[in-house]
Write a protein that holds these residues in place. Sequence first.
Motif, PDB file in Angstrom:
ATOM      1  N   GLN A 130      -5.187  -1.554  -1.504  1.00 18.83           N
ATOM      2  CA  GLN A 130      -4.141  -0.529  -1.361  1.00 18.83           C
ATOM      3  C   GLN A 130      -4.742   0.863  -1.257  1.00 18.83           C
ATOM      4  O   GLN A 130      -4.344   1.671  -0.426  1.00 18.83           O
ATOM      5  CB  GLN A 130      -3.182  -0.574  -2.555  1.00 18.83           C
ATOM      6  CG  GLN A 130      -2.354  -1.841  -2.632  1.00 18.83           C
ATOM      7  CD  GLN A 130      -1.205  -1.704  -3.636  1.00 18.83           C
ATOM      8  OE1 GLN A 130      -0.885  -0.609  -4.071  1.00 18.83           O
ATOM      9  NE2 GLN A 130      -0.602  -2.819  -3.989  1.00 18.83           N
ATOM     10  N   ARG A 131      -5.704   1.116  -2.124  1.00 16.74           N
ATOM     11  CA  ARG A 131      -6.319   2.454  -2.126  1.00 16.74           C
ATOM     12  C   ARG A 131      -6.996   2.740  -0.789  1.00 16.74           C
ATOM     13  O   ARG A 131      -6.943   3.852  -0.279  1.00 16.74           O
ATOM     14  CB  ARG A 131      -7.335   2.567  -3.271  1.00 16.74           C
ATOM     15  CG  ARG A 131      -6.682   2.597  -4.643  1.00 16.74           C
ATOM     16  CD  ARG A 131      -7.728   2.686  -5.747  1.00 16.74           C
ATOM     17  NE  ARG A 131      -8.404   3.979  -5.733  1.00 16.74           N
ATOM     18  CZ  ARG A 131      -8.063   4.992  -6.505  1.00 16.74           C
ATOM     19  NH1 ARG A 131      -7.061   4.886  -7.344  1.00 16.74           N
ATOM     20  NH2 ARG A 131      -8.724   6.123  -6.446  1.00 16.74           N
ATOM     21  N   LYS A 132      -7.640   1.714  -0.249  1.00 16.36           N
ATOM     22  CA  LYS A 132      -8.341   1.899   1.014  1.00 16.36           C
ATOM     23  C   LYS A 132      -7.367   2.306   2.116  1.00 16.36           C
ATOM     24  O   LYS A 132      -7.645   3.215   2.896  1.00 16.36           O
ATOM     25  CB  LYS A 132      -9.079   0.613   1.394  1.00 16.36           C
ATOM     26  CG  LYS A 132     -10.090   0.862   2.483  1.00 16.36           C
ATOM     27  CD  LYS A 132     -11.060  -0.281   2.629  1.00 16.36           C
ATOM     28  CE  LYS A 132     -11.958  -0.013   3.832  1.00 16.36           C
ATOM     29  NZ  LYS A 132     -12.729  -1.168   4.225  1.00 16.36           N
ATOM     30  N   GLU A 184      -7.828   6.453  -0.245  1.00 21.19           N
ATOM     31  CA  GLU A 184      -8.388   6.833  -1.546  1.00 21.19           C
ATOM     32  C   GLU A 184      -9.680   6.058  -1.774  1.00 21.19           C
ATOM     33  O   GLU A 184      -9.906   5.003  -1.182  1.00 21.19           O
ATOM     34  CB  GLU A 184      -7.384   6.504  -2.671  1.00 21.19           C
ATOM     35  CG  GLU A 184      -6.097   7.291  -2.568  1.00 21.19           C
ATOM     36  CD  GLU A 184      -4.951   6.671  -3.380  1.00 21.19           C
ATOM     37  OE1 GLU A 184      -3.819   7.138  -3.230  1.00 21.19           O
ATOM     38  OE2 GLU A 184      -5.205   5.714  -4.132  1.00 21.19           O
ATOM     39  N   LYS A 185     -10.500   6.587  -2.670  1.00 17.30           N
ATOM     40  CA  LYS A 185     -11.776   5.942  -2.958  1.00 17.30           C
ATOM     41  C   LYS A 185     -11.534   4.659  -3.759  1.00 17.30           C
ATOM     42  O   LYS A 185     -10.697   4.636  -4.660  1.00 17.30           O
ATOM     43  CB  LYS A 185     -12.645   6.909  -3.771  1.00 17.30           C
ATOM     44  CG  LYS A 185     -14.111   6.646  -3.636  1.00 17.30           C
ATOM     45  CD  LYS A 185     -14.916   7.809  -4.239  1.00 17.30           C
ATOM     46  CE  LYS A 185     -16.389   7.465  -4.284  1.00 17.30           C
ATOM     47  NZ  LYS A 185     -16.691   6.336  -5.176  1.00 17.30           N
ATOM     48  N   GLU A 186     -12.278   3.605  -3.409  1.00 15.99           N
ATOM     49  CA  GLU A 186     -12.114   2.357  -4.157  1.00 15.99           C
ATOM     50  C   GLU A 186     -12.746   2.490  -5.534  1.00 15.99           C
ATOM     51  O   GLU A 186     -13.704   3.230  -5.709  1.00 15.99           O
ATOM     52  CB  GLU A 186     -12.752   1.205  -3.382  1.00 15.99           C
ATOM     53  CG  GLU A 186     -12.020   0.921  -2.083  1.00 15.99           C
ATOM     54  CD  GLU A 186     -12.681  -0.176  -1.256  1.00 15.99           C
ATOM     55  OE1 GLU A 186     -13.074  -1.197  -1.843  1.00 15.99           O
ATOM     56  OE2 GLU A 186     -12.789   0.004  -0.032  1.00 15.99           O
ATOM     57  N   LEU A 187     -12.198   1.773  -6.509  1.00 12.39           N
ATOM     58  CA  LEU A 187     -12.743   1.839  -7.865  1.00 12.39           C
ATOM     59  C   LEU A 187     -13.860   0.810  -8.023  1.00 12.39           C
ATOM     60  O   LEU A 187     -13.723  -0.328  -7.582  1.00 12.39           O
ATOM     61  CB  LEU A 187     -11.652   1.540  -8.888  1.00 12.39           C
ATOM     62  CG  LEU A 187     -10.431   2.476  -8.918  1.00 12.39           C
ATOM     63  CD1 LEU A 187      -9.527   2.112 -10.094  1.00 12.39           C
ATOM     64  CD2 LEU A 187     -10.860   3.931  -9.006  1.00 12.39           C
ATOM     65  N   ARG A 200      -4.597   3.799   1.743  1.00  8.74           N
ATOM     66  CA  ARG A 200      -4.102   5.153   1.462  1.00  8.74           C
ATOM     67  C   ARG A 200      -5.187   6.220   1.611  1.00  8.74           C
ATOM     68  O   ARG A 200      -4.953   7.393   1.372  1.00  8.74           O
ATOM     69  CB  ARG A 200      -3.541   5.214   0.034  1.00  8.74           C
ATOM     70  CG  ARG A 200      -2.311   4.333  -0.164  1.00  8.74           C
ATOM     71  CD  ARG A 200      -1.571   4.692  -1.437  1.00  8.74           C
ATOM     72  NE  ARG A 200      -2.301   4.330  -2.635  1.00  8.74           N
ATOM     73  CZ  ARG A 200      -2.026   3.241  -3.363  1.00  8.74           C
ATOM     74  NH1 ARG A 200      -1.051   2.429  -3.015  1.00  8.74           N
ATOM     75  NH2 ARG A 200      -2.724   2.972  -4.446  1.00  8.74           N
ATOM     76  N   LEU A 239      -5.719  -3.623  -5.886  1.00  8.96           N
ATOM     77  CA  LEU A 239      -5.690  -2.163  -6.041  1.00  8.96           C
ATOM     78  C   LEU A 239      -6.593  -1.491  -5.005  1.00  8.96           C
ATOM     79  O   LEU A 239      -6.201  -0.523  -4.349  1.00  8.96           O
ATOM     80  CB  LEU A 239      -6.121  -1.772  -7.465  1.00  8.96           C
ATOM     81  CG  LEU A 239      -6.123  -0.269  -7.738  1.00  8.96           C
ATOM     82  CD1 LEU A 239      -4.712   0.299  -7.639  1.00  8.96           C
ATOM     83  CD2 LEU A 239      -6.698   0.049  -9.112  1.00  8.96           C
ATOM     84  N   ASN A 240      -7.789  -2.035  -4.837  1.00 10.24           N
ATOM     85  CA  ASN A 240      -8.715  -1.409  -3.896  1.00 10.24           C
ATOM     86  C   ASN A 240      -8.252  -1.558  -2.447  1.00 10.24           C
ATOM     87  O   ASN A 240      -8.446  -0.649  -1.639  1.00 10.24           O
ATOM     88  CB  ASN A 240     -10.128  -1.972  -4.076  1.00 10.24           C
ATOM     89  CG  ASN A 240     -10.853  -1.282  -5.230  1.00 10.24           C
ATOM     90  OD1 ASN A 240     -10.488  -0.168  -5.618  1.00 10.24           O
ATOM     91  ND2 ASN A 240     -11.849  -1.936  -5.786  1.00 10.24           N
ATOM     92  N   ALA A 293       0.829  -1.206   0.000  1.00 14.02           N
ATOM     93  CA  ALA A 293       0.000   0.000   0.000  1.00 14.02           C
ATOM     94  C   ALA A 293       0.865   1.259   0.000  1.00 14.02           C
ATOM     95  O   ALA A 293       0.473   2.302  -0.531  1.00 14.02           O
ATOM     96  CB  ALA A 293      -0.931  -0.001   1.207  1.00 14.02           C
TER      97      ALA A 293
END
Lengths: 491, 259
Positions: free
Chosen positions: B106-108, B112-115, B110, B103-104, B77
């Motif tokens: 990692q984004r979570k 960031e919004k999940e795709l 950080r 990816l999601n 992440a």
Amino acid sequence: MNSMINDSSSATALRDNADVAEALGRSYSAGFITEIEMTGLPPGLDEGTIRAISAVKHEPEWMTEWRLQAYRHWLTMPKPDWAKLNIDPIDYQAISYYAAPKKQPKSLDEVDPALLETYEKLGVPLHERAALAGVAVDAVFDSVSVGTTFRKQLADAGVLFCSMSEAIREYPEIVQKYLGSVVPTGDNFFAALNSAVFSDGSFVFIPKGVRCPMELSTYFRINAQNTGQFERTLIVAEERAHVSYLEGCTAPKRDENQLHAAVVELVALEGAQIKYSTVQNWYPGDENGVGGIYNFVTKRGDCRGDDSKICWTQVETGSAITWKYPSVVLRGDRSVGEFYSVALTHHFQQADTGTKMIHIGKHTKSKIVSKGISAGRSSNSYRGLVKMEKGAEGARNYTQCDSLLIGKQCGAHTFPYMEVKNPTAIVEHEATTSKISDDQMFYCRARGIPEEDAVSMIVDGFCKQVFRELPMEFAVEAKKLLEVSLEGAVG
Amino acid sequence: MLKIENLHARVEGKEILKGLSLEVNAGEVHAIMGPNGAGKSTLGNVLSGRDGYEVTAGSVTYNGIDLLALAPEARAAAGVFLAFQYPVEIPGVNNTYFLRAALNAQRKVRGEKELDSMQFLKLVREKLKVMQISDELLHRAVNEGFSGGEKKRNEIFQMAVLEPQLAILDETDSGLDIDALKQVAQGVNTLRSPERAFLMITHYQRLLDYVVPDFVHVLAGGRIVESGDRSLALKLEAHGYAGIGASHPAVPHQAGAQA
């Protein structure tokens, strides 16, 4: 069995600590007890008990006699001990054979709010307007059916879907013709017991040429203490009729073991198709192996007509002990039997499950896909019989048995039996045993996927072939159930 | 971006890294070369946090934080990516599903919004185009039944989607024919950027013909024994590792023993 449909990304979502704590707390989310006024029989079993059950259900004389015969036969039978299971002796006199909510509703509108709430909590709303689109539900609470949804719509299509007690009263000629015709009263120890004391269950009849317009399902709930649940389900599909049926099961967390001994009979006439899916989540006992349901079930389908098809799909995550072999008798020529199974055991759970495919007709086909997942100190066995009778000209079977081990203290066993009496028949068997490898775990984690989600993902991939066979909503539910059941399986 | 100081690490009780130091800045491509058993893969595994690799001394600082204190998924992440020497098969798990979950996750972390599926699919299509990879790989299970070349390409594709800050390529060139090698190299070149650093662990200088490094280091006996520019790799190819080890006064006996 909470909210059923969720964005699949939630499966991989990172959980913060609060979520983990919550997840652990809800590890068996169906474990609550419903406070409701009950009526029932005191523990104990003799001919008087059976007459009392029959009387309370206003059964005709032939039914009472049928039960008594089964009971007398049961008394002469030895308990089965061939399965790879450790079962504490069961005291059949300590069990209550009938328990029911005191108020018997005439229709869904009269169902006790406490019951409605129970099913709501389990994710099975009984209000038709709130119900899952396209799924009719029969709700069985302890020994009785408390409501069946969408009956009118089904009746318009000619489909009969009601509780077994009702069917015995309303459609005696159909019941008499088919009940016990697939699983005879003396078939085995638990089937005989069930035949004597069964209290309720579901009845489905699809007339000639009718495709059932919606999924049918029964939701079984054991609530009362010291009670056994003995349900009896009968599904008859006449010529070219089609039906897809699903059952779900839960029970409260209790320290003592409870007995569930069901019998399910399926009859498929010429060209008929029956798809029977089970998501079994009986209380499995705690992490020390205390409590849990003994799930001793006889399920059998009879492909009685040519070109008929019966498909069993099961996802078994619950019960302290599971003893269950959904089978198909392939009597009609070119009939097809399928069995897809995911059985997951954790902690001290034991499962001995599999199938029997009995090929009698010509060019009959069967396919078996069994996925066993063992974690904790559990034991998971596949036991399957493929029998090719003399007349099974050109019959074929394909069996695939895969076991996945999580941790070092669990066991997986495969016991395939084959009997081939026709030289033109072909039987194939493939088996694998694997572990979730450290490499797989590290690969997932190095990509950012946390440990527990990685396990769920790998297990889900392992089960894919079976989940594909479940109706969509239930595939999602089954997947979530596996995730919850596997909590704490790593680390 | 990455500062490794005096790193010592053991595997199964045996000391493999013996005082390795290395500094990598954003935008740089470093090649780590060395003979078999020098500790090249150990370095990749220690940096990405694999179990069984015990750090006994030294430190690794990544963007100012102690990288060694993080779990593997937290390192991912934070932008660390390891392209595996032997990518792992996960039967039944769809490649696209796996990558979106990664990816999601990692984004979570950080914040960031999940795709959602549509956004993710769009991203995947863009990356496929840039990487010139056919979308056929996407529909299969993670690495299941992939050829050696397909597995390595899939690693590079994952890297393209995950957009790490620090990419560690562990012998990504091994086992590839020349066409696959070129394709992988092209993928790496496409991803080179001023914000991103690469650590390319390789046995042969062949890969460096296609991905030209800013620095080349020789790892022998568990430490960096020589550093230079690309010409060092060419020298290695001409004279082998023996010459390097022997000519280096810092650790003559260790390097010599390894050669």
